[in-house]
Write a protein that holds these residues in place. Sequence first.
Motif, PDB file in Angstrom:
ATOM      1  N   ALA A  98      25.507  37.523  68.315  1.00 30.65           N
ATOM      2  CA  ALA A  98      24.308  36.814  67.870  1.00 30.65           C
ATOM      3  C   ALA A  98      24.002  37.112  66.416  1.00 30.65           C
ATOM      4  N   TRP A  99      24.138  38.381  66.020  1.00 25.21           N
ATOM      5  CA  TRP A  99      23.860  38.730  64.626  1.00 25.21           C
ATOM      6  C   TRP A  99      24.802  37.989  63.685  1.00 25.21           C
ATOM      7  N   ASN A 100      26.070  37.950  64.023  1.00 25.75           N
ATOM      8  CA  ASN A 100      27.031  37.250  63.165  1.00 25.75           C
ATOM      9  C   ASN A 100      26.740  35.758  63.096  1.00 25.75           C
TER      10      ASN A 100
ATOM     11  N   PRO B 180      29.838  38.711  57.255  1.00 25.60           N
ATOM     12  CA  PRO B 180      30.171  38.999  58.650  1.00 25.60           C
ATOM     13  C   PRO B 180      30.348  40.494  58.858  1.00 25.60           C
ATOM     14  N   SER B 181      30.142  40.941  60.085  1.00 24.72           N
ATOM     15  CA  SER B 181      30.069  42.380  60.331  1.00 24.72           C
ATOM     16  C   SER B 181      31.370  43.117  60.067  1.00 24.72           C
ATOM     17  N   PHE B 182      32.521  42.429  60.048  1.00 30.90           N
ATOM     18  CA  PHE B 182      33.765  43.150  59.777  1.00 30.90           C
ATOM     19  C   PHE B 182      33.778  43.746  58.371  1.00 30.90           C
TER      20      PHE B 182
ATOM     21  N   PRO C 207      43.445  45.486  59.242  1.00 28.27           N
ATOM     22  CA  PRO C 207      42.966  45.660  60.621  1.00 28.27           C
ATOM     23  C   PRO C 207      44.103  45.598  61.630  1.00 28.27           C
ATOM     24  N   GLU C 208      43.872  46.229  62.769  1.00 28.10           N
ATOM     25  CA  GLU C 208      44.876  46.257  63.817  1.00 28.10           C
ATOM     26  C   GLU C 208      44.231  45.972  65.169  1.00 28.10           C
ATOM     27  N   GLY C 209      45.060  45.594  66.134  1.00 30.03           N
ATOM     28  CA  GLY C 209      44.619  45.439  67.513  1.00 30.03           C
ATOM     29  C   GLY C 209      43.544  44.384  67.699  1.00 30.03           C
ATOM     30  N   ALA C 210      42.603  44.700  68.607  1.00 27.80           N
ATOM     31  CA  ALA C 210      41.534  43.752  68.939  1.00 27.80           C
ATOM     32  C   ALA C 210      40.644  43.471  67.739  1.00 27.80           C
ATOM     33  N   PHE C 211      40.431  44.485  66.899  1.00 25.87           N
ATOM     34  CA  PHE C 211      39.577  44.289  65.729  1.00 25.87           C
ATOM     35  C   PHE C 211      40.190  43.284  64.769  1.00 25.87           C
ATOM     36  N   ARG C 212      41.505  43.232  64.698  1.00 20.84           N
ATOM     37  CA  ARG C 212      42.187  42.268  63.835  1.00 20.84           C
ATOM     38  C   ARG C 212      41.867  40.840  64.272  1.00 20.84           C
ATOM     39  N   ARG C 213      41.883  40.596  65.578  1.00 17.45           N
ATOM     40  CA  ARG C 213      41.565  39.254  66.090  1.00 17.45           C
ATOM     41  C   ARG C 213      40.099  38.905  65.817  1.00 17.45           C
TER      42      ARG C 213
ATOM     43  N   MET D  36      35.860  35.924  62.711  1.00 12.82           N
ATOM     44  CA  MET D  36      34.678  35.964  61.848  1.00 12.82           C
ATOM     45  C   MET D  36      34.987  35.414  60.464  1.00 12.82           C
ATOM     46  N   GLU D  37      36.152  35.749  59.940  1.00 13.25           N
ATOM     47  CA  GLU D  37      36.524  35.274  58.610  1.00 13.25           C
ATOM     48  C   GLU D  37      36.722  33.764  58.609  1.00 13.25           C
ATOM     49  N   ALA D  38      37.349  33.237  59.654  1.00  7.60           N
ATOM     50  CA  ALA D  38      37.566  31.787  59.749  1.00  7.60           C
ATOM     51  C   ALA D  38      36.238  31.047  59.844  1.00  7.60           C
TER      52      ALA D  38
END
Length: 368
Positions: A115-117, A127-129, A216-222, A227-229
């Motif tokens: 929701a915040w994003n 974005p939060s990343f 970034p790696e793993g789930a955070f990368r996805r 978020m970037e897209a």
Amino acid sequence: MSTVMNHSIALDRRSTGAAPAKAATSRIADDRTLLRTAAEISRDLNAPRPAIYWTDLLLSVAIGYGALFAAMTLPSVGWAIVAGMVSVLALYRAGSFIHELTHVKSSALPGFRVAWNALVGVPLMVPSFMYEGVHNLHHARTRYGTVDDPEYLPLALMKPWSLPLFVIVSILAPVALLFRYAVLAPLSVFIPALRRKVVEQYSGMVINPAFRRRHPEGAFRREWHLMEAATSAWAITLLTLVATGIIPLKAFLVFLAVAAGTTLINQVRTLVAHLWENDGEAMTVTAQYLDSVNVPPPAFLPMLWAPVGLRYHALHHLLPGVPYHGLGEAHRRLMKALDTDSPYHKGNYAGLPGLVGKIVRSTMIDRR
């Protein structure tokens, strides 16, 4: 947050004029009584309360965007300026929750991060990343105040001109973010060298220009890519709507002005979040606390320029796991529990003017 929305600036440590001698703060031993008492008094304050988070965020968003619309459409310049100022403060408060996202587990606040994003991160292009995976390094015991800390510069040891530059450059952040997401992000998909640069240097809310972010790696990368897209699509759409006249140029400029207002206030807050007196040595937790700043009640204005618990920034470095709504109570308990000669009392300051003056005076000391 350090930075909490801190945006990169081109201040170089190597040309700061910092003293070669170790800063006094790096030699401060840990005060065991302070650390033990802080841990004991806060045990019942560590659980985030979803109702407080959701109510605070949604009210801030509603007021912020409502005032932004008024600033764009009101015929009276005077009232439009007032509405713009209200929008700045409300959206700044809403944006400050990015700091909470880095410390509170997602499972404790289901849906809050998404929701915040959707409501703040993507529309304001932060974005939060850009904070997740970065801010935690600022709290690392061996990184704080060193060249490996993304949210630290020895500002108090720099030249006097560094301070106004540090603050003023933040006004350009919204334009830089538009360029990052509307231009650099799409191009970086096809240019690997540019992608490396975008990830390492343009994907973190930092103030240390020497910091390079890991990929970034793993789930955070996805999650990062999603978020970037979304932010890139929003930035491109926004510019397209302005270019085609669907969004009036005036409304767009008001949006940029309000966004710049939020980054300016945050940069001023960042300027006084620490004393910035460490020259690169690793510091004890007590030393980190004394290099940080609380601006507790009865001061009123910090509620506006250091919202969502940021007025207790030093205390936050002692108790990073306590949610923002528990910091006030933790502060009151510590003030009662600790003797007046405790280091805790030395981390409390009266307000913004005195803190700015302290840092300015420090930059004027000749350390040659």
